[in-house]
Write a protein that holds these residues in place. Structure first.
Motif, short mmCIF file in Angstrom:
data_model
loop_
_atom_site.label_atom_id
_atom_site.label_comp_id
_atom_site.label_asym_id
_atom_site.label_seq_id
_atom_site.Cartn_x
_atom_site.Cartn_y
_atom_site.Cartn_z
N LEU A 1 27.59 44.34 36.72
CA LEU A 1 27.53 44.54 38.10
C LEU A 1 27.44 45.80 38.34
O LEU A 1 26.69 46.27 39.40
CB LEU A 1 28.98 44.11 38.61
CG LEU A 1 29.32 42.45 38.59
CD1 LEU A 1 30.65 42.41 39.15
CD2 LEU A 1 28.42 41.99 39.24
N VAL A 59 30.96 34.35 40.62
CA VAL A 59 31.48 34.45 41.59
C VAL A 59 32.98 35.30 41.76
O VAL A 59 33.15 36.37 42.48
CB VAL A 59 31.46 33.30 42.35
CG1 VAL A 59 32.23 33.56 43.76
CG2 VAL A 59 30.29 32.51 42.77
N LEU A 87 32.18 38.92 40.95
CA LEU A 87 31.55 39.66 42.01
C LEU A 87 32.70 39.75 43.35
O LEU A 87 32.88 40.94 44.04
CB LEU A 87 30.61 38.72 42.68
CG LEU A 87 29.11 38.64 41.90
CD1 LEU A 87 28.20 37.92 42.39
CD2 LEU A 87 28.42 40.25 42.07
N GLU A 88 33.55 38.90 43.28
CA GLU A 88 34.41 38.92 44.60
C GLU A 88 35.45 40.07 44.10
O GLU A 88 35.87 40.88 45.08
CB GLU A 88 35.47 37.71 44.23
CG GLU A 88 34.56 36.28 44.97
CD GLU A 88 34.70 36.72 46.53
OE1 GLU A 88 35.50 36.80 47.21
OE2 GLU A 88 33.31 36.53 47.18
N ALA A 115 32.49 43.81 42.89
CA ALA A 115 31.04 44.13 43.51
C ALA A 115 31.18 44.77 44.96
O ALA A 115 31.96 44.39 45.67
CB ALA A 115 30.14 43.06 43.67
N ARG A 174 27.00 42.08 46.54
CA ARG A 174 27.70 40.58 46.58
C ARG A 174 26.70 39.68 47.56
O ARG A 174 26.16 38.82 46.90
CB ARG A 174 29.00 40.73 47.08
CG ARG A 174 29.68 39.19 46.88
CD ARG A 174 31.14 39.41 47.11
NE ARG A 174 31.53 39.83 48.45
CZ ARG A 174 32.12 41.05 48.45
NH1 ARG A 174 32.51 41.79 47.57
NH2 ARG A 174 32.48 41.75 49.79
N GLN A 175 26.39 40.35 48.65
CA GLN A 175 25.52 39.38 49.57
C GLN A 175 24.08 39.15 49.07
O GLN A 175 23.57 38.15 48.90
CB GLN A 175 25.61 40.10 50.94
CG GLN A 175 24.79 39.07 51.87
CD GLN A 175 25.02 39.72 53.20
OE1 GLN A 175 25.73 40.25 53.63
NE2 GLN A 175 23.83 39.18 54.21
N LEU A 189 24.25 36.84 45.89
CA LEU A 189 24.57 35.28 46.31
C LEU A 189 23.84 34.50 47.27
O LEU A 189 23.51 33.43 47.35
CB LEU A 189 26.04 35.39 46.80
CG LEU A 189 27.15 35.81 45.76
CD1 LEU A 189 28.43 35.71 46.48
CD2 LEU A 189 27.26 34.82 44.58
N ARG A 226 37.04 31.66 47.19
CA ARG A 226 36.44 33.02 47.50
C ARG A 226 37.82 33.72 47.75
O ARG A 226 38.71 33.26 48.49
CB ARG A 226 35.32 32.93 48.39
CG ARG A 226 34.32 31.91 48.34
CD ARG A 226 33.23 32.41 47.23
NE ARG A 226 32.86 33.75 47.71
CZ ARG A 226 31.80 33.91 48.14
NH1 ARG A 226 31.21 32.63 48.66
NH2 ARG A 226 31.15 35.02 48.40
#
Length: 431
Positions: A8, A37, A40-41, A44, A49-50, A53, A67
């Protein structure tokens, strides 16, 4: 393949790393997607993250990985199904561009003040799959946010959305219409999750009655969400419209329902909207979703005003039929026939239960798919599965009674009895 948090950090300096990570995710299986995920949660930056994803939004919608609950995510959970990429959004549609979420969330948080901080404390460390936390926090947030956005105060950070300032107020007021009834809608959805077949009539009545005086785009969004999320709701909605007080009320509600129906059918006519989630989603969820869509199409078709939708409904059913047959073929081939053919020892109890669970998911798809297209295609596939199970019994990959049980779940008692006679008869004769 991404296996830890270090990659990441590696994606931040340049586009090549970001592109590699996106490619990695596009090729990942469901378990790996959930792992990525989660990473990333946890670690990141929001922008990273956006960006990572975004290409997988539809797949994530099907997989529904847990999430972290953040204020913005909680605020817009009631509008799931309306949010689209900014590049796909057009004014006047019953959709919301993703680019406005942060600006609207900041506006609501600023207006709520200390109450927003209390909500953030309530959801801190919790996830989207924690139903009670979502319901309690939503009860504290959604209605109050609806009142705030209903008066459309000056937005914070609207320039970052890339949209003209004049589009803010109509969007904010439409979103407010949905948020005012979000807690009631949440209760209705949870009823569906536990198997309640008919939506609570009084709750539906309250939602419909609350639309009086609301802006038309908001009413369209509400009807679109009701149709999308609640099975068997079409007859109830039509009856409530007929019984509404004044001719003006009836006309307003009829228009909102017609436009909500049109918007939902338009989504289904978009090939990616209808097929990507069903093609890539977890099999257990796909069967339930196929049933929901088929029921909705049937209820719309039975409605007195459905004549104008008939051609569209036919086209959507055709695409849904293709998806069902595709998932069934894949499931029979890769989930049953293939594993049984290569097994070298008999299934243990855990393996048997896993196979039976998979067969139930396939049966759900098959039962609905038969009503949409050609039943003969399913008959041929079930025969193929039956032959594979018989071969597995002969080679010792599965016991006779396990095979009978598996086929009964997948194809029904008659084919199971046939399997039993063919596989158990030689043993009986020897005995």
């Amino acid at each position: 393949m991404l296996t830890g948090a270090a990659p990441l950090a590696a994606v931040r300096p340049g586009r090549s790393g970001m592109g590699a990570l996106r490619a990695d995710m596009l090729d990942a299986d469901d378990a790996k997607i959930r792992q990525i995920v989660a990473l990333l949660e946890a670690s990141a930056e929001p922008g990273v993250r956006q960006a990572v994803l975004e290409p997988l939004r539809r797949r994530l919608s099907s997989l529904k990985p847990p999430r972290l609950l953040r204020f913005t995510r909680l605020l817009f959970m009631p509008l799931d199904g309306l949010i689209v990429p900014a590049s796909q959004w057009k004014p006047g549609q019953a959709t919301i561009p993703r680019s406005v979420l942060e600006a609207i969330s900041r506006t609501v948080q600023a207006e709520l003040g200390d109450a927003a901080k209390a909500i953030e404390t309530m959801i801190g460390g919790h996830h989207t799959d924690e139903a009670e936390i979502v319901s309690r926090a939503g009860l504290a947030a959604w209605g109050r946010a609806g009142e705030i956005l209903g008066r459309a105060p000056a937005p914070l950070g609207w320039a970052d959305t890339g949209l003209p300032p004049g589009l803010y107020a109509p969007l904010a007021r439409a979103i407010a219409t949905v948020l005012r009834g979000a807690s009631v809608m949440r209760d209705l959805e949870r009823d569906v999750e536990i198997g309640v077949l008919q939506p609570d009539e009084q709750a539906i009545r309250d939602i419909v009655a609350s639309l009086s005086g609301e802006p038309a785009p908001g009413g369209t969004m509400v009807f679109k969400l009701l149709l999308r999320r609640l099975p068997h709701v079409v007859p109830q909605l039509r009856q409530l419209i007929i019984l509404s007080g004044t001719p003006a009320d009836r006309a307003m509600l009829q228009t909102a329902m017609d436009e909500g129906t049109d918007a939902l059918l338009a989504d289904m006519e978009d090939r990616s909207e209808l097929t990507e989630g069903l093609r890539d989603g977890v099999l257990s969820a796909v069967g339930t979703e196929v049933q929901r869509i088929a029921t909705l199409l049937r209820d719309i078709d039975l409605d007195p005003g459905a004549a104008r939708h008939r051609v569209r409904l036919t086209g959507i059913r055709k695409k849904l039929d293709e998806v069902c047959r595709g998932r069934f073929v894949e499931g029979i081939t890769n989930g049953l026939v293939g594993p049984l053919a290569v097994a070298t020892v008999a299934l243990d109890s855990v393996g048997q239960k896993k196979m039976e669970s998979f067969a139930r998911d396939l049966r759900t798809i098959e039962t609905t798919g038969r009503k949409l297209g050609n039943p003969a295609a399913y008959d041929a596939l079930l025969e193929k599965a039956s032959e594979a199970v018989q071969a597995a019994v002969r080679q010792g990959s599965i016991g006779t009674m396990g095979a009978v049980r598996l086929v009964e779940i997948l194809a029904g008692p008659e084919m199971a009895e046939t399997i039993y006679r063919k596989t158990a008869a030689p043993v009986d004769q020897v005995a």
